[in-house]
Design an enzyme around this catalytic site. Structure first.
Site, mmCIF file in Angstrom:
data_model
loop_
_atom_site.group_PDB
_atom_site.id
_atom_site.type_symbol
_atom_site.label_atom_id
_atom_site.label_comp_id
_atom_site.label_asym_id
_atom_site.label_seq_id
_atom_site.Cartn_x
_atom_site.Cartn_y
_atom_site.Cartn_z
ATOM 1 N N LEU A 19 0.812 -1.209 0.000
ATOM 2 C CA LEU A 19 0.000 0.000 0.000
ATOM 3 C C LEU A 19 0.850 1.265 0.000
ATOM 4 C CD1 LEU A 19 -2.768 -1.047 2.535
ATOM 5 C CD2 LEU A 19 -3.182 -0.283 0.193
ATOM 6 N N ASP A 38 11.014 3.717 4.416
ATOM 7 C CA ASP A 38 10.847 2.287 4.688
ATOM 8 C C ASP A 38 12.103 1.782 5.375
ATOM 9 O OD1 ASP A 38 8.692 0.052 3.325
ATOM 10 O OD2 ASP A 38 10.518 -0.724 4.256
ATOM 11 N N ASP A 73 14.018 4.576 11.397
ATOM 12 C CA ASP A 73 12.975 3.925 12.182
ATOM 13 C C ASP A 73 12.047 4.989 12.747
ATOM 14 O OD1 ASP A 73 11.393 2.505 13.924
ATOM 15 O OD2 ASP A 73 13.044 1.600 15.052
ATOM 16 N N ILE A 74 10.850 5.102 12.186
ATOM 17 C CA ILE A 74 9.938 6.175 12.571
ATOM 18 C C ILE A 74 9.240 5.902 13.903
ATOM 19 C CG2 ILE A 74 9.602 7.226 10.331
ATOM 20 C CD1 ILE A 74 7.202 4.587 11.682
ATOM 21 N N ASN A 100 1.779 4.786 7.379
ATOM 22 C CA ASN A 100 1.387 3.513 6.791
ATOM 23 C C ASN A 100 2.214 2.329 7.289
ATOM 24 O OD1 ASN A 100 0.204 1.812 4.429
ATOM 25 N ND2 ASN A 100 2.417 1.716 4.095
ATOM 26 N N TYR A 171 -2.344 -6.527 16.903
ATOM 27 C CA TYR A 171 -2.588 -5.703 15.717
ATOM 28 C C TYR A 171 -3.922 -4.964 15.825
ATOM 29 C CZ TYR A 171 -3.433 -4.803 10.694
ATOM 30 O OH TYR A 171 -3.718 -4.230 9.483
ATOM 31 N N LYS A 175 -4.436 -0.928 15.891
ATOM 32 C CA LYS A 175 -5.210 -0.266 14.845
ATOM 33 C C LYS A 175 -6.418 0.475 15.413
ATOM 34 C CE LYS A 175 -2.821 -1.168 11.138
ATOM 35 N NZ LYS A 175 -2.074 -0.059 10.505
ATOM 36 N N THR A 205 -1.410 -7.367 0.112
ATOM 37 C CA THR A 205 -0.048 -6.983 0.459
ATOM 38 C C THR A 205 0.605 -8.177 1.145
ATOM 39 O OG1 THR A 205 -0.554 -6.191 2.704
ATOM 40 C CG2 THR A 205 -0.858 -4.622 0.899
#
Length: 301
Positions: A19, A38, A73-74, A100, A171, A175, A205
């Site tokens: 995505l 990334d 690394d965000i 994302n 997860y 989310k 994905t």
């Protein structure tokens, strides 16, 4: 020919594949200048051998667009700060942030290790918060200097975060947290010219190969319903000035379908005007449940 994001500077995290890559390419096709982030990890978040951010940036430049790669690394303060700095130092501005990045470590709850819980919530939830925080700090400074931006943030939730998903407690919780973060950010940042929305995408994905195994067959009518590129047009529009006035919303996107999600809101209510006894509270609650809409089924249940 110009697009709806002509001249805008857009940061997309987790943009090396799936995505994120589709979003980055779609923004570039509409005239945006990109910072492609990334970390290059595998599906479970462990280090990988390649550098997908650079490959996507090269793909955009080969098509005549502008893009730089960012491999930080965000989910760390330094990484998130350097992400925003990359946009400002390269292009002199930042207009849109698309959060994302993510990975999976699926387990049933009784088998879910603390490490797997922490790792998934870290990259999804903290990995949304920190880039948002650093971008918002820049936009607040701009607004206070009299340069109020037309800034946009698009966060990535999931149907698992809206309904739950068996085997994905970590997860799903992360989310769901992203939805709440989106609502708070939309309320807090509006004064600085920032709109914040979230999407709950369904697409093919690396993360969804097993989830959508039954729909992975090649399309027979010429339209690939599960292609990640189907989600990107909505993301690009939300990231553009054309979406003025749209904030604090959650959208589900799959194939050719866009749905405005309507979340928690008051349903049937009973008010005694004083404290309930346990038995009568239960009786009233059962009556209210009979009047309420049934919740959607948890994925995999």
């Amino acid at each position: 020919m110009t697009g709806i994001c002509d001249g805008r500077v857009v940061v997309v995290t987790g943009a090396g594949r799936g995505l994120g890559r589709a979003h980055a390419l779609a923004f570039a096709a509409e005239g945006a200048r990109l910072v492609v982030n990334d970390l290059g990890v595998g599906l479970d978040g462990t280090p990988g051998p390649d550098n997908p951010a650079s490959l996507v940036a090269e793909e955009i430049r080969a098509a005549g667009g502008e893009a730089v790669a960012h491999g930080g690394d965000i989910a760390t303060a330094d990484g998130a700060a350097s992400l925003v700095r990359a946009a400002l130092e390269t292009y002199g501005r930042l207009d849109t942030l698309v959060n994302n990045a993510g990975f999976l470590r699926d387990r049933m709850l009784v088998n879910l290790d603390e490490e797997d819980w922490d790792a998934v919530t870290r990259v999804h939830l903290k990995g949304h918060f920190l880039p948002l925080k650093h971008a918002a700090a820049h936009w607040r400074t701009e607004a206070k200097a009299g340069r109020t931006p037309t800034a946009r943030i698009i966060n990535t939730s999931s149907g698992a975060g809206l309904l739950g998903s068996v085997g994905q407690g970590n997860y799903s919780a992360a989310k769901a947290g992203i939805v709440a973060l989106t609502l708070v950010a939309a309320a807090e940042l509006a004064r600085y010219g920032v709109q914040v929305n979230a999407i709950a995408p369904a697409a093919r994905t690396r993360m969804t190969e097993q989830t959508f195994a039954d729909t992975m067959a090649a399309p027979t009518d010429g339209f690939d319903v599960m292609a990640p590129e189907n989600v990107s047009p909505l993301v690009v529009w939300l990231g553009s000035e054309a979406s003025a006035g749209v904030t604090g919303r959650v959208f589900e996107a799959e194939g050719g379908r866009i749905t405005v999600m309507e979340g928690w809101r008051p349903g049937p209510t009973a008010d005694k005007g004083t404290r309930w006894a346990p038995a009568e509270a239960g009786e009233a609650t059962l009556k209210l449940l009979g009047e309420a809409e049934a919740p959607g089924p948890v994925y995999g249940a």
